[in-house]
Design a protein around this motif. Structure first.
Motif, mmCIF file in Angstrom:
data_model
loop_
_atom_site.group_PDB
_atom_site.id
_atom_site.type_symbol
_atom_site.label_atom_id
_atom_site.label_comp_id
_atom_site.label_asym_id
_atom_site.label_seq_id
_atom_site.Cartn_x
_atom_site.Cartn_y
_atom_site.Cartn_z
ATOM 1 N N ALA A 133 0.848 -1.202 0.000
ATOM 2 C CA ALA A 133 0.000 0.000 0.000
ATOM 3 C C ALA A 133 0.879 1.246 0.000
ATOM 4 O O ALA A 133 1.937 1.269 0.639
ATOM 5 C CB ALA A 133 -0.890 0.008 1.238
ATOM 6 N N PRO A 134 0.456 2.294 -0.732
ATOM 7 C CA PRO A 134 1.233 3.540 -0.767
ATOM 8 C C PRO A 134 0.884 4.471 0.390
ATOM 9 O O PRO A 134 -0.217 4.393 0.938
ATOM 10 C CB PRO A 134 0.764 4.176 -2.089
ATOM 11 C CG PRO A 134 -0.649 3.694 -2.261
ATOM 12 C CD PRO A 134 -0.730 2.338 -1.613
ATOM 13 N N MET A 135 1.826 5.309 0.755
ATOM 14 C CA MET A 135 1.621 6.379 1.745
ATOM 15 C C MET A 135 1.168 5.862 3.106
ATOM 16 O O MET A 135 0.292 6.438 3.755
ATOM 17 C CB MET A 135 0.590 7.395 1.234
ATOM 18 C CG MET A 135 1.159 8.441 0.323
ATOM 19 S SD MET A 135 2.441 9.452 1.088
ATOM 20 C CE MET A 135 1.477 10.600 2.063
ATOM 21 N N VAL A 167 7.511 2.641 1.782
ATOM 22 C CA VAL A 167 8.058 3.582 2.762
ATOM 23 C C VAL A 167 8.342 4.868 2.005
ATOM 24 O O VAL A 167 9.272 4.931 1.188
ATOM 25 C CB VAL A 167 9.331 3.018 3.426
ATOM 26 C CG1 VAL A 167 9.952 4.052 4.351
ATOM 27 C CG2 VAL A 167 9.000 1.740 4.182
ATOM 28 N N GLU A 168 7.491 5.861 2.233
ATOM 29 C CA GLU A 168 7.564 7.097 1.437
ATOM 30 C C GLU A 168 7.579 8.352 2.299
ATOM 31 O O GLU A 168 7.689 9.454 1.775
ATOM 32 C CB GLU A 168 6.355 7.174 0.489
ATOM 33 C CG GLU A 168 6.302 6.021 -0.481
ATOM 34 C CD GLU A 168 5.152 6.126 -1.456
ATOM 35 O OE1 GLU A 168 5.389 6.442 -2.627
ATOM 36 O OE2 GLU A 168 4.007 5.874 -1.029
ATOM 37 N N ASN A 206 11.062 8.601 -4.619
ATOM 38 C CA ASN A 206 10.564 9.857 -5.209
ATOM 39 C C ASN A 206 9.787 10.644 -4.151
ATOM 40 O O ASN A 206 10.024 11.838 -3.933
ATOM 41 C CB ASN A 206 9.643 9.577 -6.399
ATOM 42 C CG ASN A 206 10.299 8.714 -7.458
ATOM 43 O OD1 ASN A 206 11.514 8.637 -7.526
ATOM 44 N ND2 ASN A 206 9.499 8.055 -8.272
ATOM 45 N N ASP A 207 8.846 9.959 -3.495
ATOM 46 C CA ASP A 207 8.075 10.657 -2.468
ATOM 47 C C ASP A 207 8.891 10.866 -1.200
ATOM 48 O O ASP A 207 8.788 11.911 -0.555
ATOM 49 C CB ASP A 207 6.784 9.886 -2.152
ATOM 50 C CG ASP A 207 5.686 10.258 -3.131
ATOM 51 O OD1 ASP A 207 5.507 11.462 -3.376
ATOM 52 O OD2 ASP A 207 5.029 9.351 -3.666
ATOM 53 N N THR A 249 11.057 14.546 2.640
ATOM 54 C CA THR A 249 12.216 14.836 3.494
ATOM 55 C C THR A 249 12.696 16.267 3.293
ATOM 56 O O THR A 249 13.051 16.963 4.247
ATOM 57 C CB THR A 249 13.370 13.859 3.162
ATOM 58 O OG1 THR A 249 12.874 12.537 3.284
ATOM 59 C CG2 THR A 249 14.542 14.055 4.097
ATOM 60 N N THR A 250 12.710 16.703 2.029
ATOM 61 C CA THR A 250 13.258 18.035 1.759
ATOM 62 C C THR A 250 12.148 19.092 1.681
ATOM 63 O O THR A 250 12.437 20.252 1.419
ATOM 64 C CB THR A 250 14.034 18.038 0.423
ATOM 65 O OG1 THR A 250 13.148 17.616 -0.617
ATOM 66 C CG2 THR A 250 15.225 17.103 0.471
ATOM 67 N N ALA A 251 10.896 18.683 1.896
ATOM 68 C CA ALA A 251 9.758 19.612 1.814
ATOM 69 C C ALA A 251 9.772 20.345 0.483
ATOM 70 O O ALA A 251 9.562 21.558 0.424
ATOM 71 C CB ALA A 251 9.768 20.593 2.984
ATOM 72 N N ALA A 252 10.056 19.616 -0.603
ATOM 73 C CA ALA A 252 10.147 20.219 -1.937
ATOM 74 C C ALA A 252 9.254 19.425 -2.887
ATOM 75 O O ALA A 252 9.469 18.225 -3.069
ATOM 76 C CB ALA A 252 11.590 20.191 -2.431
#
Ligand code: PEP
Ligand code: MG
Length: 554
Positions: A386-388, A414-415, A438-439, A444-447
Motif C-alpha cells: 500500500a502507498p503512503m 516507505v515514502e 521519489n516521495d 524529506t526536503t519539503a520540496a
C-alpha cells in the motif's frame, strides 16, 4: 554566461559546440478577433489535415528508424491523430472562432496541464503532447517541423525540454551530451540519456542563453555547464568519448557482485506494454506495478471483473517470479475525479494513497478482491503493498485486509520520513517493504517533486534521504523483512551501489536502467558498497555525496 548549473541526471564529461534543438514555433496570438462564421468550418478542417501530414511524416521516419526509435515514432504518430486533441481544437475553432493554430495550441496546453496534474510518469508525457501541437502548427504555417539540428561535427544538444519524437532518431555518435533548461530527474531526457550513456544535465535555465556554436564543457556528474574549458577537461572528455561503451544489457537471474553474492533486479511498470518491455529487458520480476493506469480518466472505479482480467494478463507474463502490486495511489500528483474530496491547500500533504480508503473503503476492497482473484489463477509470486502508509496501525489495517482475502505476502511503501524512522514498528506485521524514493525525497526536503525550480532539492542524493533509507533498512534487518527500493534512485548506476551498501535487498527500476545498473553493481563487492554508503552518508550535501561515489567507483 561562463558557468551555469542544473541537476545532473546522467554522469560523465563532454566538450563540444552547442546546437539548439530547432526552436518550437512561437505561441500563436490569443488576441486576434474571432474568425467570421463562414470561415470557421474551413479553418477547423485544416487541423486534421495538418495532423495527418504530421502523422505521415512520423510514420515514414518510424519505418526508416532502427531499434526502439521506430516504436517511439509510431507512438507519436498515433498521438498526432488523437481524436480528443483534434476534436477539442476543432471545437474551439467552430464554437469560439479561434484560429486553427491557436486552437491546437490551447487544446494541447489543456491536455498537458492535466497530465502534469497527474504527476509521476504521466507528467513526463506533457512534453510529448506539446511537441505534437508544435509540429501541427508548423505544418499549418508552412514552416519546417521542429527537430534535431543537422551538424557536420558532434555537438552538445541544448533544448528547453526533449520529447520522444525529438530524440527517437538521435544518433549517439553525433551527440556528446544533453542539456535542457526544464525537466526533472524523471524526464524523458534523463531516461534517454541514461539508456544511451550520454552525459546529461536538466533544469539548467541559463543554457538557453548560450549562442549556437559556443564550445562548452558539460559535467553530467556535477550538473555544471561551463564555457571556460581547461586542457585537462578536454582530455578527460575525449577519453570518456572513446571509452563510452555501448549500453550494457541485463541477462536476468540476479546480478552477481565480485564477492559472489547476488541481488535481484526488478522493473517498475504501469501497463501491460511496460510489463512486456520489462520481460524483454531481463527483469527478474516486477518490483512495482503501479495500478493507477486502470483508474485514470474514469468517472467510477473499474469493477472487480475488469480489474481481475487486467492483473491476470500482467501476472501471466511472470510465472514463478515476484510481482509487487501496489494498490491505488490516488491524490496529490495522481488525482482521480471519483476520489477527490474538497480542494485541499496542500494536496501532497493531504488525502492521498492509503488515506483515501477512509472515505472510499470499497475502492480498496474491490481492488484487493481483484488482485486476490488474479493471484489465485496465476503462478506468479504476488505481493501486495500500500502507498503512503505512515503509522504502524495503518500497516496493520492494510495487512489484515489482505490476509482476509488469502493474499499471503503484504507490505508497505516507505515514502514518508515517519515510516522510515519507525520502520521496525511498521514492518512488524509485514512481509516486505519498498522504499519509494521519489516521495521520500519530496517529504524529506519539503520540496514538491513536480516543481522544476526545486529539482536540486528533489534529489535522492540528499544525505538526509540516504539516512532515512538506512533507517528503513535497519528496520528491515531487525524484523528480517526484505527491503526493496523503487523510485528513480534505483535507476541511477552511481546511486544503486550506495543503496545496496545502505542495506537494500533488491532494486526496482525503469526497464531501460537494468543493464547500466547491473553493470555498475557487478564490478563491486558488498564490502565496497557498504564503505561507499558510509562515505556518502557522511558527506555534507548531495553534490559531495555524489562526488564521493564517483571517485570511489572503479
Ligand atoms: C516513489 O514515490 O518513489 C514511487 C515509486 O511511487 P510514485 O513515483 O508512483 O509515487
Ligand atoms: Mg510514491
Amino acid at each position: 554566461m561562463s558557468r551555469c548549473h542544473g541537476v545532473p541526471v546522467s554522469p560523465g564529461p563532454a566538450v563540444g559546440p552547442v546546437r539548439l534543438l530547432s526552436a518550437p514555433p512561437r505561441e500563436p496570438s490569443a488576441s486576434i478577433p474571432p474568425l467570421p462564421e463562414p470561415q470557421r468550418a474551413r479553418d477547423a478542417q485544416r487541423i486534421p489535415a495538418a495532423a495527418a501530414e504530421v502523422a505521415q511524416d512520423l510514420h515514414e521516419r518510424a519505418s526508416r528508424a532502427e531499434g526502439p526509435a521506430g516504436g517511439i515514432l509510431t507512438a507519436s504518430a498515433v498521438m498526432a491523430t488523437d481524436p480528443v486533441l483534434l476534436g477539442d481544437a476543432q471545437e474551439r475553432v467552430r464554437r469560439c472562432g479561434t484560429a486553427a493554430e491557436r486552437a491546437i495550441w490551447e487544446a494541447a496546453a489543456q491536455i498537458a496541464d492535466e497530465l502534469i496534474a497527474l504527476g509521476g510518469p504521466m507528467a513526463e508525457r506533457a512534453a510529448d503532447v506539446r511537441d505534437i501541437a508544435h509540429r501541427i502548427i508548423a505544418v499549418l504555417r508552412g514552416e519546417p517541423m521542429p527537430g534535431l539540428p543537422t551538424a557536420d561535427e558532434p555537438y552538445v544538444l541544448v533544448a528547453r525540454d526533449l520529447a520522444p519524437a525529438d530524440t527517437a532518431e538521435l544518433d549517439p555518435t553525433q551527440v556528446l551530451a544533453l542539456v535542457t533548461a526544464e525537466g526533472g530527474p524523471l524526464s524523458h531526457t534523463a531516461i534517454l540519456a541514461r539508456r544511451l550513456r550520454l552525459p546529461a544535465v536538466v533544469a539548467a535555465p541559463g543554457v538557453l542563453d548560450l549562442p549556437e556554436g559556443t564550445r562548452v564543457h558539460v559535467d553530467g556528474s556535477t550538473g555544471t555547464i561551463s564555457t571556460e574549458i581547461t586542457a585537462a577537461q578536454e582530455q578527460r572528455a575525449a577519453l570518456a568519448l572513446r571509452e563510452r561503451p555501448s549500453a550494457p544489457s541485463y541477462p536476468g537471474g540476479g546480478v552477481q557482485f565480485v564477492d559472489g553474492t547476488r541481488v535481484l533486479l526488478h522493473a517498475n511498470i504501469g501497463s501491460l506494454a511496460e510489463a512486456r518491455e520489462a520481460l524483454a529487458a531481463g527483469a527478474d520480476g516486477v518490483g512495482l506495478l503501479r495500478t493507477e493506469f486502470l483508474f485514470l480518466d474514469r468517472e467510477h472505479a473499474p469493477d472487480i471483473a475488469e480489474q481481475t482480467a487486467c492483473y491476470r494478463e500482467i501476472l501471466e507474463l511472470f510465472p514463478g517470479r515476484p510481482v509487487v502490486v501496489r494498490t491505488l495511489d490516488a491524490g496529490a500528483d495522481k488525482p482521480l475525479p471519483f476520489l477527490s474530496g474538497p480542494a485541499e491547500p496542500n494536496p501532497a500533504l493531504g488525502v492521498r494513497g492509503w488515506r483515501t480508503t477512509a472515505a472510499h473503503p470499497e475502492v480498496l476492497t474491490d481492488q484487493l478482491d481483484a488482485i486476490a482473484a488474479a493471484a489465485s489463477a496465476s503462478s506468479a509470486q504476488v505481493h501486495v503493498i500500500a502507498p503512503m502508509i505512515t503509522t504502524a496501525d495503518e500497516a496493520a489495517q492494510f495487512t489484515a485486509q489482505c490476509r482476509a482475502r488469502g493474499l499471503v505476502s503484504t507490505g508497505i511503501m516507505v515514502e514518508t520520513p515517519a515510516a522510515a524512522l519507525q520502520a521496525e514498528q511498521l514492518l512488524a506485521c509485514c512481509d516486505l517493504a519498498s522504499i519509494g524514493t521519489n516521495d521520500l525525497t519530496q517529504y524529506t526536503t519539503a520540496a514538491d517533486r513536480q516543481l522544476g525550480a526545486l529539482a536540486a532539492l528533489v534529489d535522492p542524493w540528499q544525505t538526509a534521504v540516504l539516512r532515512l533509507i538506512q533507517a528503513t533498512c535497519a528496520g528491515g534487518a531487525a524484523t528480517r523483512i526484505p527491503i526493496g527500493v523503487c523510485g528513480e534512485a534505483a535507476a541511477d548506476p552511481l546511486l544503486a551501489p550506495v543503496l545496496i551498501g545502505l542495506g537494500a535487498d533488491s532494486l526496482s527500476m525503469t526497464p531501460s536502467a537494468l543493464g547500466p545498473v547491473a553493470h555498475a553493481l557487478g564490478r563491486l563487492s558488498r564490502a565496497q558498497m557498504r564503505d561507499l554508503a558510509a562515505r556518502a552518508l557522511s558527506a555534507p550535501d548531495a553534490a559531495q555525496a555524489r562526488a564521493v561515489a564517483r571517485q570511489a567507483l572503479p
